[in-house]
Design a protein around this motif. Sequence first.
Motif, PDB file in Angstrom:
ATOM      1  N   UNK A  17       0.823  -1.215   0.000  1.00 26.62           N
ATOM      2  CA  UNK A  17       0.000   0.000   0.000  1.00 26.62           C
ATOM      3  C   UNK A  17       0.860   1.270   0.000  1.00 26.62           C
ATOM      4  N   UNK A  18       2.036   1.199   0.608  1.00 30.61           N
ATOM      5  CA  UNK A  18       2.853   2.398   0.810  1.00 30.61           C
ATOM      6  C   UNK A  18       3.909   2.624  -0.263  1.00 30.61           C
ATOM      7  N   UNK A  19       4.113   1.672  -1.162  1.00 28.83           N
ATOM      8  CA  UNK A  19       5.150   1.817  -2.174  1.00 28.83           C
ATOM      9  C   UNK A  19       4.541   2.004  -3.560  1.00 28.83           C
ATOM     10  N   UNK A  20       5.300   2.644  -4.439  1.00 30.31           N
ATOM     11  CA  UNK A  20       4.816   2.868  -5.803  1.00 30.31           C
ATOM     12  C   UNK A  20       4.643   1.544  -6.554  1.00 30.31           C
ATOM     13  N   UNK A  21       5.557   0.610  -6.321  1.00 21.57           N
ATOM     14  CA  UNK A  21       5.461  -0.676  -7.010  1.00 21.57           C
ATOM     15  C   UNK A  21       4.190  -1.412  -6.613  1.00 21.57           C
ATOM     16  N   UNK A  22       3.806  -1.313  -5.351  1.00 20.79           N
ATOM     17  CA  UNK A  22       2.579  -1.951  -4.905  1.00 20.79           C
ATOM     18  C   UNK A  22       1.347  -1.222  -5.384  1.00 20.79           C
ATOM     19  N   UNK A  81     -13.363  -4.350   3.416  1.00 22.52           N
ATOM     20  CA  UNK A  81     -14.752  -4.690   3.081  1.00 22.52           C
ATOM     21  C   UNK A  81     -15.790  -3.978   3.946  1.00 22.52           C
ATOM     22  N   UNK A  82     -15.489  -3.717   5.217  1.00 25.15           N
ATOM     23  CA  UNK A  82     -16.480  -3.059   6.075  1.00 25.15           C
ATOM     24  C   UNK A  82     -16.723  -1.624   5.613  1.00 25.15           C
ATOM     25  N   UNK A  83     -15.644  -0.872   5.349  1.00 25.88           N
ATOM     26  CA  UNK A  83     -15.787   0.503   4.855  1.00 25.88           C
ATOM     27  C   UNK A  83     -16.534   0.519   3.531  1.00 25.88           C
ATOM     28  N   UNK A 111      -6.143  -1.389  -9.662  1.00 21.51           N
ATOM     29  CA  UNK A 111      -7.041  -0.877 -10.693  1.00 21.51           C
ATOM     30  C   UNK A 111      -8.234  -0.148 -10.085  1.00 21.51           C
ATOM     31  N   UNK A 112      -8.642  -0.564  -8.888  1.00 22.86           N
ATOM     32  CA  UNK A 112      -9.801   0.022  -8.241  1.00 22.86           C
ATOM     33  C   UNK A 112      -9.349   0.838  -7.036  1.00 22.86           C
ATOM     34  N   UNK A 113      -9.656   2.116  -7.003  1.00 25.04           N
ATOM     35  CA  UNK A 113      -9.193   2.959  -5.894  1.00 25.04           C
ATOM     36  C   UNK A 113     -10.002   2.714  -4.625  1.00 25.04           C
ATOM     37  N   UNK A 114      -9.518   3.285  -3.527  1.00 24.63           N
ATOM     38  CA  UNK A 114     -10.275   3.280  -2.280  1.00 24.63           C
ATOM     39  C   UNK A 114     -10.261   1.943  -1.575  1.00 24.63           C
ATOM     40  N   UNK A 115     -11.375   1.680  -0.863  1.00 23.05           N
ATOM     41  CA  UNK A 115     -11.461   0.502  -0.016  1.00 23.05           C
ATOM     42  C   UNK A 115     -11.361  -0.791  -0.821  1.00 23.05           C
ATOM     43  N   UNK A 116     -11.916  -0.802  -2.034  1.00 20.03           N
ATOM     44  CA  UNK A 116     -11.864  -2.021  -2.844  1.00 20.03           C
ATOM     45  C   UNK A 116     -10.423  -2.354  -3.219  1.00 20.03           C
TER      46      UNK A 116
END
Length: 575
Positions: free
Chosen positions: A451-456, A566-568, A461-466
Amino acid sequence: MSSILTGNGWLQLAVSMAVMLACVIPLGGYMAKVFQGQKNLMSPVFGWLEKLLYKACGIDPDADMDWKAYAMAVLLFSAVSFVLLYVMLLCQKLLPLNPQGMPGTTPDLAFNTSASFLTNTNWQSYAGEAAMSYFTQMVGLTVQNFVTPAVGLAVMVALIRGLTRRQSGGIGNFWTDMIRANLYILLPLSLILAVILGSQGVVQTFAPSIAAHGLQGADQLISVGPVASQEAIKMLGTNGGGFFNANSAHPFENPTPLTNFLEVIGLLLIPAACCHTFGVMVGDRRQGFAILAAMTIIFVPLMVFGTVVEQGGNPHFAALHIDQTASALQAGGNMEGKETRFGIVSSTFFAAATTAVSCGAVNAMHDSFTPMGGFVPLLLMKFGEVIYGGAGAGLYGMLIFVILTVFIAGLMVGRTPEYLGKKIQAFEIKMASVAMLAPCLFILIGTAVAVMTKAGQAGIFNPGAQGFSEILYAFTSATNNNGSAFAGLSANTPFYNTALGICMLAGRFFIIIPVLAIAGSLAAKKTVPVSAGTLPTHNGLFVATLIGIVVIVGVLTYAPTLALGPVVEHFNMRP
């Protein structure tokens, strides 16, 4: 739309569970005979081959190993398997049975795939029909589909021997256990299932891809291959690696409702039967039934919950009708990403079963489930793949929770904890803690790094919680050796291939080694006679306590990540 299951839906779920549970006693008893070296139904068929393999490999089937030698054999066998598969993937173009001329894979994909099939994960960052030759599929991947569940069964049996032996330095012979698991359990069951699947239309051929002229006027190549043979062991060995990219949603892998039913039963069959095998081998069948009850009591409500929420569809579209296409897909429930020949109930049952038993095969796109529908397979994996779990791996994983439960219960009543007459002391608890916490560490750290790196972030493809859920699902699936995916993540990159491959190896061997250490420690101990103060480990109270420990560890460890994913998303989609 209604979230209430129809009578047909309830019947499907009930029949599937009833058939699976009905197979537990006969198959579990048969497996106990196999691992105890007793004559069994298949002895006249494969007995000569077993002896021939021992002679050819220089194995003394009666030689006993201590836990360190047993662990070294597991690691040595796994290392050789990894190297051979890795080289095969790189050199695929030079090998036979490659009518489409498939090139070799990249080094990072070869590493990921080798780690995946070595650890019974079978995560696939590629489309099988477009990347793997027949030779690689058969000699490389299908062979691993046999030997990796056999390793899991062997480790399970070693732990059972640790609980039953008294003041012994040995826990069995790894080579003997693995050969017997393959010859007498995996091979005959796979032959039977492969023939049945072939009779239903699952493809089995060495012919090259078929050129066809489509109804819309376009030419296309239809991929075929030796599918039925791989499909059978894919399910029975709780492997999950599909011949085709669409896995068990592909009509050549899973063409009819009958094949779908047989595949679900196939993936549940051995893990559930292992509980009865345990009860028979320890001389108290109630112990096995208690563990099976705990697994089933956790599984069934989650499976039903997932089915109900998928049957309810997307409340956002239902209330606002802002998207006519999406609304049409939601008629009668959430059919997005599901095959119409299976429907919602068969798809959600398949999703729950495959993530409960560490299989990873899919007949629907989990990424298209509603947030709470996707929450169910994610949570089942986060329990550590012990709700039935993988072949052998599910039982020895659950026994780790049993040891922890006995220890906690013993502290509560002020007694030295005992399980099956063996005192549970500091060493066993330390090893159990490593086995439980190491996978959690790799899941959480891997997700955070991605989540914190550019490579990750590049794979989202889907922003946000998904998007967060997709990354969390990937690292959970890899570390817990499941192999399924939300499919909205671009994972065939050097970063994800390497990171997920490392997690697969850690999730496999950071559990196996502590389990074997516990087996060796218990085997060396005396058996303590049962007394009035001995904690019963087969009654309803113990089952309830065990369920509580499994749920608490699974939920509390991952509660923040589940809340962010998934909860958010569930609350965001509310109208």
